[in-house]
Write a protein that holds these residues in place. Sequence first.
Motif, short mmCIF file in Angstrom:
data_model
loop_
_atom_site.label_atom_id
_atom_site.label_comp_id
_atom_site.label_asym_id
_atom_site.label_seq_id
_atom_site.Cartn_x
_atom_site.Cartn_y
_atom_site.Cartn_z
N CYS A 29 0.84 -1.21 0.00
CA CYS A 29 -0.06 -0.04 0.04
C CYS A 29 0.82 1.27 0.02
N LEU A 32 2.33 1.75 -3.55
CA LEU A 32 1.09 1.83 -4.47
C LEU A 32 0.64 3.29 -4.11
N LEU A 34 -1.85 3.39 -1.94
CA LEU A 34 -3.15 2.87 -1.82
C LEU A 34 -3.47 2.50 -0.27
N MET A 39 -7.10 -1.89 0.11
CA MET A 39 -6.24 -3.32 -0.16
C MET A 39 -6.97 -4.35 0.34
N ASP A 52 -6.56 -3.57 -13.33
CA ASP A 52 -5.49 -2.53 -13.24
C ASP A 52 -4.96 -2.68 -11.97
N TRP A 53 -5.67 -2.73 -10.73
CA TRP A 53 -5.05 -3.00 -9.53
C TRP A 53 -4.28 -4.26 -9.42
N ARG A 56 -1.06 -3.92 -11.15
CA ARG A 56 0.11 -2.92 -10.39
C ARG A 56 0.75 -3.74 -9.07
#
Length: 77
Positions: A29, A32, A34, A39, A52-53, A56
């Motif tokens: 996290c 990224l 996030l 998460m 997409d996530w 990544r």
Amino acid sequence: MTAPSAEEQLRTQVRAALTRAQISQAEACRRLGLSTKHMNMMLTGRATLTLDWAERILALCGKRLVIETRRQQRSGQ
């Protein structure tokens, strides 16, 4: 018993990749940008884990996302 959905399978693979790479959810996290809450929600199925996530997170683990399609077998064949 039904087979796991594609999203459930993806969540399982992403969690396993984090474990194998020895990257905690908190560290992922941080890298990224996030929230840990989001998460956790994505990895437990309370929020959608988008491609997409997933891509990544997997890239952070040194993996890449590959999607394969297969023809559905017809019954009786």
